[in-house]
Design an enzyme around this catalytic site. Structure first.
Site, PDB file in Angstrom:
ATOM      1  N   TYR A   1       0.814  -1.210   0.000  1.00 13.00           N
ATOM      2  CA  TYR A   1       0.000   0.000   0.000  1.00 13.00           C
ATOM      3  C   TYR A   1       0.853   1.269   0.000  1.00 13.00           C
ATOM      4  O   TYR A   1       0.334   2.360   0.159  1.00 13.00           O
ATOM      5  CB  TYR A   1      -0.949   0.009   1.204  1.00 13.00           C
TER       6      TYR A   1
ATOM      7  N   LYS B   1       4.066 -14.655   4.792  1.00  8.78           N
ATOM      8  CA  LYS B   1       4.338 -15.558   3.668  1.00  8.78           C
ATOM      9  C   LYS B   1       5.858 -15.586   3.491  1.00  8.78           C
ATOM     10  O   LYS B   1       6.388 -15.363   2.390  1.00  8.78           O
ATOM     11  CB  LYS B   1       3.602 -15.036   2.409  1.00  8.78           C
TER      12      LYS B   1
ATOM     13  N   ASP C   1      -1.953 -18.270   3.615  1.00 13.33           N
ATOM     14  CA  ASP C   1      -2.959 -19.134   2.973  1.00 13.33           C
ATOM     15  C   ASP C   1      -3.530 -20.134   3.976  1.00 13.33           C
ATOM     16  O   ASP C   1      -4.737 -20.365   4.034  1.00 13.33           O
ATOM     17  CB  ASP C   1      -2.406 -19.827   1.719  1.00 13.33           C
TER      18      ASP C   1
ATOM     19  N   ASP D   1      -6.023  -6.632   5.309  1.00 11.95           N
ATOM     20  CA  ASP D   1      -7.177  -6.113   4.577  1.00 11.95           C
ATOM     21  C   ASP D   1      -8.059  -7.281   4.112  1.00 11.95           C
ATOM     22  O   ASP D   1      -9.281  -7.303   4.312  1.00 11.95           O
ATOM     23  CB  ASP D   1      -6.664  -5.310   3.366  1.00 11.95           C
TER      24      ASP D   1
END
Ligand code: NAI
Length: 334
Positions: free
Chosen positions: A124, A171, A204, A228
């Site tokens: 972002y 991740k 995930d 988000d």
């Protein structure tokens, strides 16, 4: 005590849910002077800017703001006002409690998880370029400073609220440097908080765990993009975007707003659910020490939900006006 608070009604359903929220706060008898400021598409049409300087100045002066949603054009047009505001005021912690409400059909009973999302960097940062025609690049920025700060906020929050565990969502198996840095910072901060159990999960796998057993995650701390996405997933678990509140916290100011957007598909129809912004206002009242008024609104909300007054998004038939009127009555009696 009287409070001066900046109000940004926003666009789409923003003015409808903001109006409902102001009425509920009045019913709880909190003494608030609203410093109303316009931002977003409405002001862009009139003045050619989406975030006038006086909006930031008002929040810096009052320290507290309640904000309705502001739409952002997809793929072109102006930069997100929401992201700009969070970065300009360094509102680094976005706190989103995901909890079931009585009378709302949840996917699972008793969901109670809090998402603490880093709010100022990651993908972002808005740093994008076309390297050449056909190849675009977005930059993911993760810093040690922001990672330490958000992890400290999450552990402090867990201690303050009597939670047991903080789970970092990452991740780092793929993004070994950027997400690896967050993970390293999380481990450092965790050592300073022996009373809170640290846990680590890949994003995930986290999506799957949220659907199977969200409460195991307890307090999630994560980067901007993952936070988000996971908060909308959380909203889906407990009945939808119409009920999930949020707080953007910085060291100088705090802005309270719902997780949902401006919902252009239902704007002006009088059917928007104001609960998410009302619950954000409850977080705001707790933040400014108005605990008795916050409890009044929470009790009123429980009574209203238990009596079956629900808006269309929750399977009911109440309009925004009917819901707000019923809630104001319940708050006055609470
Ligand atoms: P959205 O959250 O506005 O709407 C998604 C779906 O949920 C729609 O079907 C909508 O009708 C429904 N919904 C949302 N809030 C509701 C409420 N209070 N009551 C009843 N139904 C509700 O997400 P969408 O459509 O992706 O985004 C619309 C605009 O909002 C975009 O321009 C986006 O950039 C902006 N946005 C702004 C945010 C903010 O101001 N903090 C946050 C998220 C999106």
């Amino acid at each position: 005590m009287a409070h001066t608070i900046t109000l940004i009604p926003g666009d789409g359903i923003g003015p409808e849910v903001s109006n409902a929220t102001m009425r509920v706060l009045a019913a709880a008898e909190v003494d608030i002077h609203w410093d109303v400021q316009e931002a977003g598409a409405a002001v862009a049409e009139k003045r050619g800017i989406t975030l006038p300087d006086e909006v930031l100045a008002s929040i810096r002066k009052n320290k507290i703001a309640l904000k309705g949603p502001i739409g952002t054009p997809i793929g072109k047009g102006f930069r997100s006002v929401n992201v700009t505001l969070r970065q300009a005021l360094d509102l680094y912690a976005n706190v989103r409690p995901v909890r079931s409400l009585p009378g709302v059909e949840p996917r699972f009973e008793g969901t109670d998880v809090v998402i603490v999302r880093e709010n100022t960097e990651d993908l972002y940062s808005g740093l994008e370029l076309m390297i050449m025609p056909g190849i675009a690049q977005s930059m993911k920025i993760i810093t040690e400073r922001a990672s330490i700060r958000i992890c400290e906020y999450a552990f402090d929050y867990a201690e303050r609220l009597g939670r047991k565990r903080v789970t970092v969502v990452h991740k780092a198996n793929i993004m070994k440097l950027s997400d690896g840095l967050l993970l390293e910072c999380f481990r450092k901060v965790a050592q300073k908080h022996p009373r809170i159990e640290p846990a680590e999960v890949i994003v995930d796998a986290c999506a799957m765990q949220m659907v199977k057993n969200a409460n195991r995650l307890d307090v999630i701390v994560t980067e901007n993009l993952y936070g988000d996405i996971l908060s909308d997933l959380g909203a889906g678990l407990v009945g939808g975007l119409g009920i999930i509140p949020g707080a953007n916290i910085g060291s100088e100011a705090a802005v309270f707003e719902a997780v949902h957007g401006s919902a252009p598909d239902i704007a002006g129809k009088g059917i928007a659910n104001p609960t998410a912004l009302i619950q954000s206002a409850v977080m705001m009242l707790q933040h400014i020490g108005e605990h008795s008024a916050a409890r009044k609104i929470e009790r009123g909300l429980l009574t209203t939900m238990e009596c079956g007054t629900r808006t269309v998004d929750l399977g009911g038939s109440a309009s925004t006006e009917e819901f707000t009127r019923t809630l104001c009555d319940a708050v006055s009696r609470a």
